[in-house]
Design a protein around this motif. Structure first.
Motif, short mmCIF file in Angstrom:
data_model
loop_
_atom_site.label_atom_id
_atom_site.label_comp_id
_atom_site.label_asym_id
_atom_site.label_seq_id
_atom_site.Cartn_x
_atom_site.Cartn_y
_atom_site.Cartn_z
N LEU A 101 2.66 -11.43 16.60
CA LEU A 101 3.39 -10.28 17.12
C LEU A 101 2.68 -9.54 18.31
N GLY A 102 1.37 -9.69 18.32
CA GLY A 102 0.59 -9.23 19.62
C GLY A 102 0.16 -7.94 19.54
N ALA A 103 0.96 -7.02 18.88
CA ALA A 103 0.69 -5.45 18.62
C ALA A 103 0.84 -4.94 17.37
N ARG A 104 0.47 -3.88 17.00
CA ARG A 104 0.40 -3.09 15.63
C ARG A 104 2.13 -2.71 15.85
N VAL A 105 3.04 -3.45 15.28
CA VAL A 105 4.47 -3.26 15.37
C VAL A 105 4.65 -2.05 14.33
N LEU A 106 5.64 -1.22 14.87
CA LEU A 106 6.24 -0.11 14.23
C LEU A 106 6.77 -0.39 13.00
N VAL A 107 6.73 0.01 11.52
CA VAL A 107 7.28 -0.31 10.37
C VAL A 107 7.94 0.86 9.94
N SER A 108 9.20 0.60 9.46
CA SER A 108 9.98 1.74 9.41
C SER A 108 10.33 1.65 7.68
N GLN A 109 9.99 0.52 6.97
CA GLN A 109 10.22 0.29 5.40
C GLN A 109 9.23 -0.73 4.98
N LEU A 110 8.31 -0.32 4.17
CA LEU A 110 7.39 -1.31 3.46
C LEU A 110 7.62 -1.21 1.97
N HIS A 111 7.68 -2.61 1.45
CA HIS A 111 7.94 -2.55 0.18
C HIS A 111 7.12 -3.62 -0.64
N PHE A 112 6.63 -3.23 -1.67
CA PHE A 112 5.61 -4.14 -2.60
C PHE A 112 6.63 -4.59 -3.75
N GLY A 113 6.76 -5.88 -3.99
CA GLY A 113 7.51 -6.44 -5.03
C GLY A 113 6.72 -7.57 -5.73
N GLY A 114 7.40 -7.92 -6.67
CA GLY A 114 6.78 -8.94 -7.90
C GLY A 114 7.64 -9.79 -8.25
N GLY A 115 7.18 -10.33 -9.37
CA GLY A 115 5.84 -9.91 -10.27
C GLY A 115 5.75 -8.53 -10.44
N THR A 116 4.35 -8.06 -10.49
CA THR A 116 4.01 -6.81 -10.84
C THR A 116 3.11 -6.22 -9.72
N PRO A 117 3.56 -5.64 -8.90
CA PRO A 117 2.58 -5.10 -7.99
C PRO A 117 1.32 -4.23 -8.52
N THR A 118 1.67 -3.59 -9.49
CA THR A 118 0.70 -2.52 -10.03
C THR A 118 -0.19 -3.35 -11.22
N PHE A 119 -0.06 -4.65 -11.08
CA PHE A 119 -1.21 -5.68 -11.54
C PHE A 119 -2.53 -5.49 -10.85
N LEU A 120 -2.63 -5.13 -9.62
CA LEU A 120 -3.52 -4.96 -8.65
C LEU A 120 -4.24 -3.53 -9.26
N SER A 121 -5.46 -3.45 -9.34
CA SER A 121 -6.06 -2.34 -9.49
C SER A 121 -5.99 -1.23 -8.56
N ASP A 122 -6.27 0.05 -8.62
CA ASP A 122 -6.11 1.08 -7.66
C ASP A 122 -7.00 0.66 -6.35
N ARG A 123 -8.02 0.21 -6.76
CA ARG A 123 -9.00 0.04 -5.66
C ARG A 123 -8.39 -1.20 -4.66
N GLU A 124 -7.70 -2.16 -5.16
CA GLU A 124 -7.13 -3.32 -4.48
C GLU A 124 -5.98 -2.85 -3.81
N LEU A 125 -5.11 -1.77 -4.44
CA LEU A 125 -4.06 -1.27 -3.82
C LEU A 125 -4.52 -0.64 -2.77
N SER A 126 -5.61 0.21 -2.70
CA SER A 126 -6.08 1.00 -1.55
C SER A 126 -6.40 0.03 -0.50
N LEU A 127 -7.13 -0.99 -1.09
CA LEU A 127 -7.54 -2.08 0.03
C LEU A 127 -6.31 -2.69 0.90
N LEU A 128 -5.22 -2.94 0.11
CA LEU A 128 -4.17 -3.66 0.61
C LEU A 128 -3.30 -2.76 1.39
#
Ligand SMILES: C[S@@+](CC[C@H](N)C(=O)[O-])C[C@H]1O[C@@H](n2cnc3c(N)ncnc32)[C@H](O)[C@@H]1O
Ligand code: SF4
Length: 492
Positions: free
Chosen positions: A110-137
């Motif tokens: 993409l060559g640059a940090r593209v502007l994002v107007s919608q971000l969605h975490f889906g699954g599976g179960t996104p909250t399977f990740l720990s708070d630390r892992e979600l922060s890192l992600l």
């Protein structure tokens, strides 16, 4: 475009119409649907499409990002999602590392940090990740993309995996929309599908979401599950409506045990008969409307003052990878196993297993295994289907101007089929437009299916919507393949 004429107190469909037209089929979060993807698309081609975007006018447009987290701690027997059931939470760390690699490969193209107007975490179960892992992600996403200040940032939450402290953490990470998987509150149904959660726990989480300032709360329900009865499901509808989620998704249970192994744990004899399913559906529609919800279309309800309901009334509804939305459709970069990206006139789907996903990334390849470059006919039909799904109206002038076609000729067969729906009061055929009636909104999927070239071809050009025997039903909802029975086509 004329505003949606649907009156909010319109009558609800009777059992005969539901039986004939509430047919399974694609949800058209995309057209063509995922079961048309071909194996000749790979990471190389996806990379080229991303790089091309960087040099075109689209580079200035915001995009959406979807992140698929496949892990679940235990399996729900009905589930048709792409998931990995494990209690080994340490597996999540390697997955986050892999997502980082994938983001890096995408960002480079993409060559640059593209502007994002919608971000969605889906699954599976996104909250399977720990708070630390979600922060890192989240930090990795910020490093590679530029999140708009007013972006919709949403996450699917299995209520059994979260408490108020974790909700607070999600809020501090910038999530502003939540979608809770509820399915059904009846204890017998919950036991039968191996997913037990109390009304009280969900009520407490929804209450806390409001206090924490989440902008929107959605609840997913499924009708047609084992042990469900019209009476038991009516209680669930009442309990859910009492919690006042902003939005409700009501899915018909897609039972495809040959594709989804966990579904083999469900005895066919425990499934409600078709007549009961219809009573559940019509009861739920009536129940939610009576309790102040507006019917949006395609299994979705929203409180009458929710922006989605307002957009519906004003004819400003859009459809994107998340289903109905107030935001216009835009390019979508999807990360993680099985995730489907949509960039320009192309779709690219990632490999579906973790070993393949990790192997591709180790080799420095985008982990794409199939996809599609849309042809001219796909583009015409995509516009027609989205106009029907979003505005409930297909005006011929704009589609003729955009694509250089004569609509009455191009869609001659479709108009012929629509005549049958017109006789049932689902559409009106105007000289220069097709208008979905208020009653037709309940069957808008069936109207859209008339314009789906691939479904028509598969059905042998025979009777389309209205014919419950449609052979393509399972395939249309299927997996490696098909479009999802639920909101996101990554399911499967
Ligand atoms: C991808 S799942 C993730 C939600 C989250 N893991 C949870 O369980 O709360 C999203 C939704 O898909 C729906 N779903 C899953 N399998 C389905 C099926 N076989 N038929 C209809 N809907 C289904 C459920 O309503 C579920 O909440
Ligand atoms: S419904 Fe959600 S928690 Fe249950 S198996 Fe499917 S993805 Fe996992």
């Amino acid at each position: 475009m004329s505003p949606d004429p649907t009156p909010w107190d319109c009558s609800i469909p009777d059992a005969d119409l539901l039986r004939r037209f509430d047919i399974a089929g694609p949800r058209y979060t995309s057209y063509p649907t995922a079961d048309r993807f071909r194996a000749d698309s790979d990471g190389q081609r996806h990379g080229e499409v991303l790089a091309l975007r960087a040099f075109g006018p689209a580079a200035q447009q915001p995009m959406s990002v979807y992140v698929h987290i496949p892990f679940c701690e235990s399996v729900c027997y009905y589930c048709a999602c792409n998931k990995v059931v494990t209690r080994h939470h340490e597996r999540a760390a390697a997955y986050v590392d892999a997502l980082e690699m994938e983001m890096g490969l995408v960002r480079r193209r993409l060559g640059a940090r593209v502007l994002v107007s919608q971000l969605h975490f889906g699954g599976g179960t996104p909250t399977f990740l720990s708070d630390r892992e979600l922060s890192l992600l989240m930090a990795l996403l910020h490093r590679n993309f530029r999140l708009a200040a007013d972006a919709e940032v949403s996450i699917e939450v299995d209520p059994r995996t979260i408490d108020v402290a974790r909700l607070r953490h999600l809020r501090t990470l910038g999530f502003n929309r939540l979608s809770f998987g509820v399915q059904d509150f009846d204890p017998d149904v919950q036991r039968a599908v191996h997913r037990e959660q109390s009304v009280e726990s969900v009520a407490a989480l929804i209450g806390a979401s409001r206090d924490l300032g989440f902008r929107s709360v959605n609840v997913d329900l499924i009708y047609g599950l084992p042990m469900q009865t019209p009476a038991s499901f009516a209680r669930t509808v009442e309990q859910v409506a009492a919690l006042r989620p902003d939005r409700i998704a009501l899915y018909g249970y897609a039972h495809l045990p040959h594709r989804f192994k966990p579904q083999r744990r469900i005895e066919a004899s425990a499934l409600p008969p078709a007549a009961d399913k219809l009573r559940m559906l019509s009861g739920a529609i009536a129940g939610f409307i009576a309790r102040g919800y507006s019917y949006i279309g395609m299994d979705h309800f929203a409180l009458a003052d929710d922006p989605l309901a307002v957009a519906k009334r004003e004819g400003r509804l859009h459809r994107n990878f998340q289903g109905y939305s107030t935001q216009p459709d835009c390019d979508l970069v999807a990360l993680g196993v099985s995730a489907i990206s949509k960039v320009g006139a192309s779709f690219s789907q990632n490999v579906k297993t973790l070993p393949e996903y990790y192997a591709a990334l180790r080799e420095g390849r985008l982990p794409v295994e199939r996809g599609l470059m849309l042809d001219q006919d796909d583009l015409v039909r995509r516009d027609a289907i989205m106009a029907i799904m979003c505005q409930g109206r297909l005006d011929f002038d704009p589609i003729e101007r955009s694509h250089g076609i004569v609509a009455t000729e191009y869609f001659a067969r479709e108009l012929e089929r629509l005549r049958r729906m017109a006789a049932d009061g689902l559409v009106t055929l105007e000289p220069r437009a097709v208008q979905v009636t208020p009653m037709g909104w309940f069957f808008v999927r069936a109207v859209a299916m008339v314009f789906d070239r691939y479904l028509q071809a598969r059905a042998g050009q025979s009777d389309m919507p209205g014919a419950p025997s449609l052979t393509s039903t399972a395939a249309a909802m299927s997996t490696d393949g098909g479009e999802a029975p639920v909101r996101f086509s990554r399911i499967l």
